[in-house]
Structure formats: structure tokens, C-alpha cells
Design an enzyme around this catalytic site. Sequence first.
Site, mmCIF file in Angstrom:
data_model
loop_
_atom_site.group_PDB
_atom_site.id
_atom_site.type_symbol
_atom_site.label_atom_id
_atom_site.label_comp_id
_atom_site.label_asym_id
_atom_site.label_seq_id
_atom_site.Cartn_x
_atom_site.Cartn_y
_atom_site.Cartn_z
ATOM 1 N N SER A 1 83.391 83.442 -2.435
ATOM 2 C CA SER A 1 82.631 82.232 -2.095
ATOM 3 C C SER A 1 83.286 81.414 -0.987
ATOM 4 O O SER A 1 83.162 80.194 -0.962
ATOM 5 C CB SER A 1 82.425 81.344 -3.331
ATOM 6 O OG SER A 1 81.954 82.114 -4.398
ATOM 7 N N ARG A 2 84.015 82.072 -0.143
ATOM 8 C CA ARG A 2 84.699 81.422 0.996
ATOM 9 C C ARG A 2 85.790 80.436 0.570
ATOM 10 O O ARG A 2 86.207 79.592 1.349
ATOM 11 C CB ARG A 2 83.699 80.719 1.935
ATOM 12 C CG ARG A 2 82.652 81.671 2.524
ATOM 13 C CD ARG A 2 83.346 82.757 3.350
ATOM 14 N NE ARG A 2 82.416 83.698 3.976
ATOM 15 C CZ ARG A 2 82.178 84.940 3.535
ATOM 16 N NH1 ARG A 2 82.772 85.398 2.440
ATOM 17 N NH2 ARG A 2 81.372 85.742 4.186
#
Length: 218
Positions: free
Chosen positions: A196-197
Amino acid sequence: MNEEKITDHIRSVRREFSEIPLLEHNVHYNPVEQFRLWMKEAVEAELLDPYAMCLSTVDESGHADSRVVYLRDITEDGFVFYTNYNSSKAKQIFNNEMVSLNFLWIELSRQVKIKGKAYKGDSVLSNDYFSSRPRASKIGAWASDQSSELINRKQLEDRQKEMETKFEGSEVTRPEHWGAIVIKPEYFEFWKGRKSRLHDRLVYTVKDNTWTIKRLSP
Ligand SMILES: Cc1cc2nc3c(=O)[nH]c(=O)nc-3n(C[C@H](O)[C@H](O)[C@H](O)COP(=O)(O)O)c2cc1C
């Protein structure tokens, strides 16, 4: 794939990184040792050219200039690569020692950024490495006036033949204009891609020979 599809692909492709974390209590207090560990893991993972690094220098007009070179050694003094001292990169370094290095090991979701000061390595280091190179590479070091303009490919190949004739039957000595450049590191960032970065970024800065670790927002 047509051009439109390629553009769509580049815009939309997303990849989740593996979840192995990079945590403060799991890293070495010395970033050079931490780097050695990641390099060992990159070599063991059989990545193609894990020692290829992007070297950025600053040119006379203040522009950043980047190209890939091979890391060949890590000594007590720093990170070592070899090049032509008359090349653009070397001239830029002799004019402005501030450089940065970037290693990308994408298969391991890892990136390392290093900032430091670059300088000409000593001739013992250069002789030692030069003598270990294949003969054709030694000839190449004489034949290529790196970064200078050529009229055509033939000019380079003629120069190679000329050098082969010059050194026929004898050892190819190291040209004075070819050798080591050493980068003394002052800043490291170890980057590990996460889901999710929410990536991990650990930065090492040095003061009075002591390294401090900080975490940066991804
Ligand atoms: C994978 C790879 C490794 C390279 N390794 C070196 C190297 O170790 N030394 C070098 O001078 N050039 C190396 N080159 C070529 C440089 O990228 C560059 O083209 C050349 O050094 C001239 O750069 P300059 O004109 O900015 O000085 C390598 C290129 C690639 C793609």
C-alpha cells in the site's frame, strides 16, 4: 503493443512489494556494513549486475548528470569505481566533489541512495585493478577517449587496432588517464518497498564519526 497501449500500461501498472520489513532494530548501526549485507543478498539472489549503480555528478552549469557505472570495491575509504579521468563524469567530479549513488535491486524491492564526496583513488588501487582486467578491456581503456566526440564508429575501431599493434607482444600498461574514483559516503538511505505504498525508509547521517538512524515518511 501499439503506442497508446504502452502509454496506458505505464500509467496503470501497479505492483505490491513484498512484506519483509526494514526495521530500526534489525539493521546494522554502521551503514557500510548494512550495505555489504544487502549487496551480499543481492549477489546471492543472482540478480543481474547488482553492483551497477547510478552515479550522479554536478556539471559546470549546475545541472545534475547521471550515468551507470560498476561498483568494484568497498574499501575503508569508500565506494570505488573505475573510469577515464578525462571523461565528463571525472571532470565534473574534479570540479565538484559532491556526488550521489543509487542502487536499485527491484527484484528485492530494495533501493539504496548514498551521498558523498568523490576523489581520485591512488595509483596502487588503480594498477591493481587494471592488471586484473582482460586484455581487450585494457586495450579499450587506451582506445577510447571517453566522452569525446567521434566522427564515426570506424574511428574508434581504427584506434583499437592501433593500440593492439602498439602493445603487440607486450603487457598493456595502465594509462595515466584511467583509474579509480573513490566516494566517501556521508549519507545513506535504505529503502524497502512495502504494501500500500507504506514503504520503509531508514536514513543514516554521520557526525563526529558516529552514525545516526532516522526514519523518513515514504
Ligand atoms: C551496466 C553499465 C556499467 C557501466 N560501468 C562503467 C564503469 O564502471 N566505468 C565507466 O567509466 N563507465 C561505465 N559505463 C558507461 C557509463 O554509463 C557512461 O556511458 C560512460 O562512463 C561515459 O559517461 P560520462 O560521459 O558521463 O563520463 C557503464 C554502463 C553501463 C550501462
